[in-house]
Write a protein that holds these residues in place. Structure first.
Motif, PDB file in Angstrom:
ATOM      1  N   ALA A 525       0.825  -1.209   0.000  1.00  0.00           N
ATOM      2  CA  ALA A 525       0.000   0.000   0.000  1.00  0.00           C
ATOM      3  C   ALA A 525       0.857   1.257   0.000  1.00  0.00           C
ATOM      4  N   GLU A 526       1.922   1.253   0.801  1.00  0.00           N
ATOM      5  CA  GLU A 526       2.802   2.426   0.848  1.00  0.00           C
ATOM      6  C   GLU A 526       3.506   2.624  -0.486  1.00  0.00           C
ATOM      7  N   MET A 527       3.894   1.550  -1.147  1.00  0.00           N
ATOM      8  CA  MET A 527       4.490   1.660  -2.481  1.00  0.00           C
ATOM      9  C   MET A 527       3.500   2.279  -3.457  1.00  0.00           C
ATOM     10  N   ALA A 528       2.230   1.895  -3.366  1.00  0.00           N
ATOM     11  CA  ALA A 528       1.213   2.453  -4.253  1.00  0.00           C
ATOM     12  C   ALA A 528       1.073   3.958  -4.029  1.00  0.00           C
ATOM     13  N   SER A 535       3.374  10.356  -9.864  1.00  0.00           N
ATOM     14  CA  SER A 535       2.621  10.331 -11.137  1.00  0.00           C
ATOM     15  C   SER A 535       2.892   9.082 -11.964  1.00  0.00           C
ATOM     16  N   ARG A 536       3.224   7.971 -11.330  1.00  0.00           N
ATOM     17  CA  ARG A 536       3.448   6.713 -12.042  1.00  0.00           C
ATOM     18  C   ARG A 536       2.188   5.860 -11.866  1.00  0.00           C
ATOM     19  N   ALA A 537       1.153   6.229 -12.617  1.00  0.00           N
ATOM     20  CA  ALA A 537      -0.193   5.707 -12.372  1.00  0.00           C
ATOM     21  C   ALA A 537      -0.285   4.201 -12.563  1.00  0.00           C
ATOM     22  N   ASN A 542      -0.958  -1.165  -9.983  1.00  0.00           N
ATOM     23  CA  ASN A 542      -0.542  -2.558  -9.814  1.00  0.00           C
ATOM     24  C   ASN A 542      -0.233  -2.853  -8.339  1.00  0.00           C
ATOM     25  N   TRP A 543       0.539  -1.986  -7.703  1.00  0.00           N
ATOM     26  CA  TRP A 543       0.863  -2.189  -6.290  1.00  0.00           C
ATOM     27  C   TRP A 543      -0.391  -2.076  -5.421  1.00  0.00           C
ATOM     28  N   LEU A 567      -5.408   4.655  -4.725  1.00  0.00           N
ATOM     29  CA  LEU A 567      -6.337   4.525  -5.848  1.00  0.00           C
ATOM     30  C   LEU A 567      -6.989   5.866  -6.176  1.00  0.00           C
ATOM     31  N   GLY A 568      -7.215   6.683  -5.146  1.00  0.00           N
ATOM     32  CA  GLY A 568      -7.740   8.017  -5.397  1.00  0.00           C
ATOM     33  C   GLY A 568      -6.770   8.862  -6.203  1.00  0.00           C
ATOM     34  N   MET A 569      -5.486   8.770  -5.878  1.00  0.00           N
ATOM     35  CA  MET A 569      -4.486   9.522  -6.637  1.00  0.00           C
ATOM     36  C   MET A 569      -4.388   9.021  -8.073  1.00  0.00           C
ATOM     37  N   VAL A 570      -4.494   7.708  -8.254  1.00  0.00           N
ATOM     38  CA  VAL A 570      -4.465   7.144  -9.606  1.00  0.00           C
ATOM     39  C   VAL A 570      -5.669   7.643 -10.400  1.00  0.00           C
ATOM     40  N   ALA A 571      -6.838   7.637  -9.775  1.00  0.00           N
ATOM     41  CA  ALA A 571      -8.040   8.131 -10.464  1.00  0.00           C
ATOM     42  C   ALA A 571      -7.868   9.582 -10.891  1.00  0.00           C
ATOM     43  N   LEU A 572      -7.250  10.381 -10.034  1.00  0.00           N
ATOM     44  CA  LEU A 572      -7.029  11.787 -10.386  1.00  0.00           C
ATOM     45  C   LEU A 572      -6.069  11.915 -11.560  1.00  0.00           C
ATOM     46  N   LEU A 573      -5.020  11.116 -11.566  1.00  0.00           N
ATOM     47  CA  LEU A 573      -4.079  11.156 -12.681  1.00  0.00           C
ATOM     48  C   LEU A 573      -4.759  10.803 -13.997  1.00  0.00           C
TER      49      LEU A 573
END
Length: 982
Positions: A525-528, A535-537, A542-543, A567-573
Motif C-alpha cells: 500500500a505504501e508503495m502504491a 505520477s506513475r499511475a 498494480n501495487w 487509488l484516489g491519486m491514480v483516479a485523479l491522474l
C-alpha cells in the motif's frame, strides 16, 4: 504557588493590567474564551497579577508552573501540578470516567485504561489526551469561568507548548481564559518558544499584556508601604536611593527596602540581592534550600527531610527561617517552594559540583522508592549523580513515559540520551533497539532527518529486534514523508526482500508469519501511495491491487486505507475526479477510525488536492483548515500541516479570497516548515505576493521553493506547479521572454513522465508569453520568430486529462492564439472568462475579463466596450489585484474612459531607456510623440506640448503607427507600455 511577590507585598500601579485581565475574565464568563500572554522581566510582578486575579474569586483556577529542568524535560509539568492541586473532585471523577486518558497525567485518579497503558503509542492518540484535557477545562467552567494559568512558559517542555496550542486553537464558546506568563528577555529570537509565541499571537482570541516596571510615583508608593512595616524605618534619602536603584522593578525594590534590609550599602545586582537574603540564614536552612533547588520543584517538608535524613520538625523549623526572609513560601497544597524562581537559581549557582552530585543521588534514591515515580525526574537526578547505569534505565523509561503522554520531542531526547549512556557503558547490545525507538520518536516529532539517521544506525547495529524488514519499511516511510521518492522506493523493496516467504493467503500460519503478512500488505500500500505521488499511475495501480488483496486476506485495515488513498491519486491522474474524491474520503474514514494520525494527514492532503482539481475551491479551504487542525492536534504539523495549508492558500487565491489566503500564509510561514515540506508554503506565498503586485517578493519566494524542491528531489508534479507560478510572476512583471523560457524548460522536464497529461496550464502560460511578445514586436522578423516559438507549445498540448478545469484552459489557449495573430477576439475572451467562472477560478477570470475589455476597445469605443472595462476594473479592485487594476487604468486612460473609480494622477511620460524600440527605427521626435501618445494625449495636446502644429503632430502619429505596424493610437500606446515607456 511560585511567585515574584513576597506574601505581604501590595499590588501597586497595576490598575491598567488588572483591568485587562478582569475584562478577559468577564468575556470568558459570557462565553467568549480568550488567551492573554503576560510578558515581563524577572521580578516585574507577573505572578502578583495572577494572584490578584485568582483572589477576586470570580474564576475556577487551574494553576501550574513550568520547571527549569537542568537535564531531562518533564512533560506536561504545569498541567500535572494544576491537576494535582485541583484534587479528585466530583467533576474530575466524572471526566475521568468519560476520558480515562487523564490518568496518564495523574495515575492516582484511577487505573489507566487499556489504551493509555499501551506501549504502542502514536501521535494520533495524543489527540485523545488533549481533547480529554480540553473537556475537563470546559466542564470546570460551569460554575465560574476556568482560569488556566501556565506560568514561566520560557521554561516549558515541548508537550506543554503543544497542549496549550491545541487548547487555544479549539476554544470557541467555552467559559475559559488561558493565562500564560513568561520572561520575554529569557526567550532568544528564533527559539522554539519564540516561534510558538509568534504563532499563538496570530489567533484572534489572543491578546498580549506587557507588564512594565513601575513609574517613579508608584515605585515610591510601593516602597513606602513595604518600609512602613519596619519598626526602624529607613530615612527618606535612603528610601529615595533604593527606589532609584530598583529602577521600577518591584522585586528589587522589595529586597532593598523591606524590614531587615542591609543598611550599609545597596547591592548592585539582583544576584547579590538574592544571595544577601540567603546569606543571613543558618547552614541548616541553606541545606533545605539546596535540596529544593536540586529537586527543581516545590516539595513537601517530609520529602526534604527524607533526602536530608533529618526529622521533619527540624526541616520545618529551618524552612520557617527562610519563609521569614521571603526566600521560601508555603504553597496552597502545603508544599515548600521558592518565593521566586530566581532564588533557586542563585542557590544552585552557589553549590559545588560535588554537593550537587550528592544531592542528586539522594533525590534519586528517595524518589525511586516512592510510589508512582516520574521517570523523567529520576533520569535527571541519576544523570546529575553521575550514575550512568541507573540513568540509562531511567532515561529509557522516561522516553516511554513521554511517548505515552504524546510528548514526542521529549521522548526523542530521552532515547537519544539513552543511546549516549549505552555507549558510555559499552552496552552495544542495546543500540539496535534504542536507535529504533529514537527514530520513531523523531519521526513523530517531525524530525525526519533525525529519524532516518537513527533508523540507519539501528539497521547497522547487531541483533534482530526490530527485524530488518520492519526497519527497512520505516526507512521507506521516513523518506516518503521527507519527499525523497527514489530512496523511499528502494527501502520499501528492501523491506519486501527481507520478509520471510509468504504462504498462501488461505493458510493461517504462525503469529510471526501473520505479522509478516500484515507488514507486506502495508508495504504494498505504501508503495502504491509513493508511486502515485510521483505520477506513475500504472505502477501505482498494480501495487494497489496487490495491497488490497493482501489487506483483505489478512484483515489489515490500515493497509486498505492506504490503498484507497493511492487509488484516489491514480483516479485523479486519469481525470476521474469524483472517483478520486470518493476513494480518498474512504481512506480518511478508515484512518480516522483506526486513529493513525499520519494516515489521516495523508488522506486530508490528497483529498484537498483532488477537490481543488475538481474546482470545488471553497470546499478545499474548509477541508484543509479542518485537516490542518487535526494534524496539529496530533503533533504532525511539521510533516503535513504546511502541505494542507498550502492547498488551502492555493484554493483561496484562485477563488480571489486574498485576505483569507494572507492569514493562512502568515500562519504557515510562522511555523517554519522544514525540508521539502517548506516548498509548497513558499510557493503559495509567492503566488499571493504576485496577486498583490509585490513581484520582487513573489519572485524570491518562488525561487526559494524551486531550490528546496530541486535539493530534495521533489516529484515532477511539484516542479511543474513551481514552473507555472514562476512563469506567471515573470508575465506580470512584463518579462515575457523569461516566462517563455521557464515554460519550455518545464515542458522538457516532464516529457516522458506521468505529468505529461497535465501540461495544458504550462502551454497556456507559454502562449500568453508569445502573445505579449507579439503585442510589442510586430516587425516581420519578430513575427517569424514567434511562429517558430509556437512549435514546442503545439507539440506539448494534449488537451488535458478531462479535469473540470480543462475546458477553461482550452478556452484560454484559444484566446491567446488569437492574440498572437493580432486578432481582437472579445468573444473568445468572454468564453474564457465564463469557463473560469464555471470552475470558480476568480483570479483567472479577472485576467480574461481584462483581455476581453482590451479586445473590445481595439474594435472601437462603444457602450459594450465601456461596460466590459468597467466590469473588469470593478472585479480587479474587489479582489485586490493592483497590477491588473493599473493595466485597466492605463487602458481606460488611452481611450479616455471614466472608470467607476477614477484612475490615479497621470504619470509624467518618459522615453524608454536602452534600445528597446531600436527595431522600429523611430526618430528622436517620434519617440517624444509616442511617449505622449502613451500618456493619452490628443494631437492638439501633443502639438501644444512640443510647440509644433497639429498637422505635424498628426503626421508623426501616422508614421509611428506605420512603423509599429498597428492600426490605432491605443495599440501604439500599448506597445510603448510593453517596452517600458511610461
Amino acid at each position: 504557588m511560585a511567585g515574584e511577590e513576597a506574601p505581604g507585598r501590595s499590588l501597586v500601579g497595576r490598575d491598567r493590567e488588572m483591568g485587562v485581565l478582569r475584562a478577559a475574565v468577564a468575556r470568558a464568563a459570557a462565553g467568549e474564551p480568550g488567551i492573554v500572554l503576560v510578558a515581563g522581566e524577572t521580578g516585574v510582578g507577573k505572578t502578583a497579577l495572577v494572584r490578584a486575579l485568582i483572589a477576586d474569586g470570580t474564576t475556577t483556577p487551574l494553576y501550574g508552573v513550568c520547571l527549569p529542568a537542568v537535564e531531562e524535560a518533564l512533560p506536561f509539568a504545569p498541567l500535572i501540578q494544576a491537576l494535582r492541586r485541583l484534587g479528585n473532585t466530583g467533576t474530575v471523577r466524572q471526566q475521568v470516567a468519560r476520558s480515562p486518558e487523564l490518568t496518564r497525567l495523574v495515575p492516582s485518579w484511577g487505573a489507566a485504561s487499556e489504551a493509555s497503558g499501551s506501549a504502542d503509542v502514536t501521535s494520533s492518540t495524543k489527540l485523545v489526551l488533549f481533547q480529554a484535557v480540553f473537556d475537563l477545562i470546559d466542564k470546570l467552567g460551569a460554575a465560574a469561568p476556568t482560569l488556566h494559568v501556565v506560568e514561566d512558559i520560557h521554561w516549558s517542555d515541548r508537550s506543554t507548548l503543544d497542549l496549550v496550542r491545541y487548547l487555544a486553537t479549539n476554544l470557541l464558546r467555552e467559559r475559559v481564559l488561558l493565562l500564560v506568563t513568561y520572561r520575554d528577555h529569557d526567550i532568544p529570537a528564533g527559539s522554539p518558544v519564540a516561534s510558538w509565541l509568534a504563532e499563538l499571537a496570530r489567533l484572534p482570541i489572543v491578546e498580549r499584556l506587557a507588564v512594565h516596571r513601575l513609574d517613579a510615583q508608584h515605585a515610591l508608593e510601593l516602597a513606602s508601604r513595604i518600609a512602613g512595616t519596619d519598626p526602624h524605618p529607613m530615612s527618606a534619602d535612603r528610601l529615595s536611593a533604593a527606589v532609584d536603584r530598583a529602577a521600577g522593578n518591584p522585586l528589587f525594590l522589595e529586597h532593598l527596602v523591606r524590614p531587615g534590609a542591609p543598611t550599609d550599602a545597596l547591592p548592585v545586582t539582583l544576584q547579590e540581592l538574592l544571595l544577601a537574603r540567603v546569606g543571613v540564614l543558618s547552614q541548616q536552612a541553606v541545606r533545605v534550600l539546596e535540596v529544593l533547588s536540586t529537586l527543581g520543584r516545590a516539595a513537601p517538608a517530609e520529602l526534604v527531610a527524607q533526602i536530608l535524613e533529618r526529622a521533619v520538625p527540624d526541616v520545618e523549623a529551618h524552612a520557617h527561617a527562610a519563609i521569614e526572609q521571603a526566600v521560601l513560601e508555603v504553597r496552597a497544597d502545603g508544599t515548600l517552594g521558592f518565593a521566586h524562581p530566581a532564588f533557586g537559581e542563585a542557590v544552585w549557582s552557589g553549590m559545588l559540583p560535588s554537593e550537587r552530585s550528592r544531592l542528586h543521588r539522594g533525590c534519586a534514591e528517595i524518589l525511586a522508592a516512592a510510589p508512582n515515580p516520574v521517570p523523567g525526574e529520576l533520569a535527571r537526578h541519576w544523570l546529575g549523580a553521575g550514575d550512568a547505569a541507573q540513568a540509562l534505565s531511567a532515561s529509557v523509561a522516561a522516553g516511554e513515559a513521554a511517548k505515552t503522554m504524546y510528548a514526542f520531542t521529549d521522548a526523542q531526547r530521552a532515547f537519544e540520551r539513552s543511546l549516549g549512556l549505552a555507549d558510555v557503558l559499552g552496552r552495544t547490545e542495546l543500540r539496535r533497539d534504542l536507535c529504533a525507538r529514537s527514530a520513531q520518536a523523531a519521526y513523530l516529532a517531525g524530525s525526519t532527518d533525525a529519524a532516518i539517521g537513527h533508523a540507519l544506525a539501528s539497521l547497522e547495529a547487531p541483533g534482530d529486534v526490530p527485524p530488518d524488514s520492519e526497519l527497512a519499511e520505516r526507512l521507506g516511510a521516513y523518506h516518503f514523508v521527507a519527499g525523497r521518492g527514489p530512496e523511499a522506493e528502494e527501502w520499501y523493496l528492501r523491506a519486501l526482500d527481507a520478509l520471510p516467504p509468504q504462504k498462501d493467503s488461505g493458510n493461517a500460519g504462525s503469529a510471526a508469519e501473520s505479522v509478516a503478512s500484515v507488514l507486506a500488505a502495508t508495504i504494498y500500500a505504501e508503495m502504491a501511495c509513493l508511486l502515485a505521488g510521483w505520477s506513475r499511475a500504472d505502477e501505482a495501480e498494480n501495487w494497489a491491487g496487490r495491497g488490497l488483496q493482501a489487506a483483505q486476506a489478512t484483515g489489515a485495515r490500515r493497509a486498505e486505507g492506504l490503498v484507497r488513498n493511492a487509488l484516489g491519486m491514480v483516479a485523479l491522474l486519469r481525470g476521474d475526479v469524483e472517483d478520486a474524491i470518493g476513494q480518498q474520503r474512504r481512506a480518511l474514514d478508515i484512518a480516522t477510525e483506526l486513529g493513525g494520525a499520519d494516515d489521516v494527514a495523508l488522506a486530508y492532503v490528497n483529498l484537498t488536492h483532488s477537490l481543488g482539481q475538481a474546482g470545488r475551491l471553497d470546499e478545499v479551504a474548509a477541508v484543509a483548515r479542518e485537516g490542518s487542525d487535526v494534524v496539529a492536534r496530533a503533533g504532525l504539523a511539521t510533516q503535513f500541516g504546511g502541505l494542507l495549508r498550502a492547498n488551502a492558500v492555493e484554493a483561496l487565491i484562485n477563488r480571489g479570497r486574498l485576505d483569507d489566503a494572507a492569514a493562512v500564509v502568515a500562519e504557515t510561514i510562522g511555523r517554519e516548515p522544514r525540508g521539502i515540506m517548506a516548498a509548497p508554503p513558499l510557493l503559495q506565498a509567492g503566488r499571493l505576493a504576485m496577486a498583490r503586485g509585490e513581484l520582487d517578493i513573489a519572485r524570491d519566494r518562488c525561487e526559494q521553493a524551486r531550490l528546496v524542491m530541486e535539493s530534495e528531489s521533489a516529484p515532477e508534479a511539484w516542479l511543474r506547479v513551481a514552473a507555472e507560478s514562476a512563469a506567471e510572476v515573470e508575465l506580470w512583471a512584463g518579462r515575457f521572454d523569461a516566462a517563455y523560457e521557464i515554460v519550455v524548460e518545464a515542458l522538457d522536464l516532464i516529457t516522458g513522465t506521468g505529468e505529461e497529461p497535465f501540461r495544458a496550464m504550462l502551454v497556456a502560460l507559454g502562449l500568453r508569453a508569445l502573445a505579449d511578445r507579439a503585442d510589442v514586436h510586430r516587425d516581420p522578423v519578430s513575427r517569424k520568430q514567434i511562429k517558430d516559438a509556437l512549435t514546442p507549445l503545439d507539440d506539448a498540448f494534449s488537451g488535458g486529462v478531462n479535469l473540470p478545469t480543462d475546458a477553461a484552459v482550452q478556452a484560454w489557449c484559444d484566446a491567446e492564439r488569437r492574440r498572437i495573430e493580432l486578432d481582437a477576439a472579445p468573444d473568445a475572451w468572454r468564453a474564457c472568462a465564463t469557463a473560469w467562472a464555471t470552475v470558480g477560478h476568480t483570479l483567472n477570470g479577472a485576467y480574461a475579463a481584462w483581455r476581453e475589455a482590451e479586445a473590445r476597445l481595439d474594435r472601437g469605443v462603444n457602450s459594450e466596450a465601456i461596460d466590459a472595462i468597467r466590469r473588469a476594473y470593478d472585479s480587479a479592485m474587489a479582489i485586490g489585484l493592483p497590477v491588473l487594476a493599473r493595466e485597466l487604468e492605463r487602458l481606460a486612460g488611452w481611450h479616455r474612459i471614466d472608470l467607476v473609480t477614477p484612475p490615479g494622477p497621470a504619470v509624467a511620460a518618459t522615453t524608454p531607456g536602452g534600445d528597446a524600440l531600436a527595431a522600429y527605427q523611430l526618430t528622436e521626435r517620434e519617440l517624444e510623440v509616442l511617449a505622449l501618445v502613451a500618456a493619452g494625449r490628443t494631437n492638439g495636446e501633443i502639438a501644444a506640448g512640443l510647440f509644433i502644429s497639429v498637422k505635424t503632430a498628426s503626421v508623426h502619429v501616422s508614421n509611428i503607427l506605420r512603423k509599429l505596424e498597428v492600426s490605432s493610437r491605443q495599440e501604439a500606446a500599448r506597445v510603448a507600455h510593453r517596452l517600458g515607456m511610461r
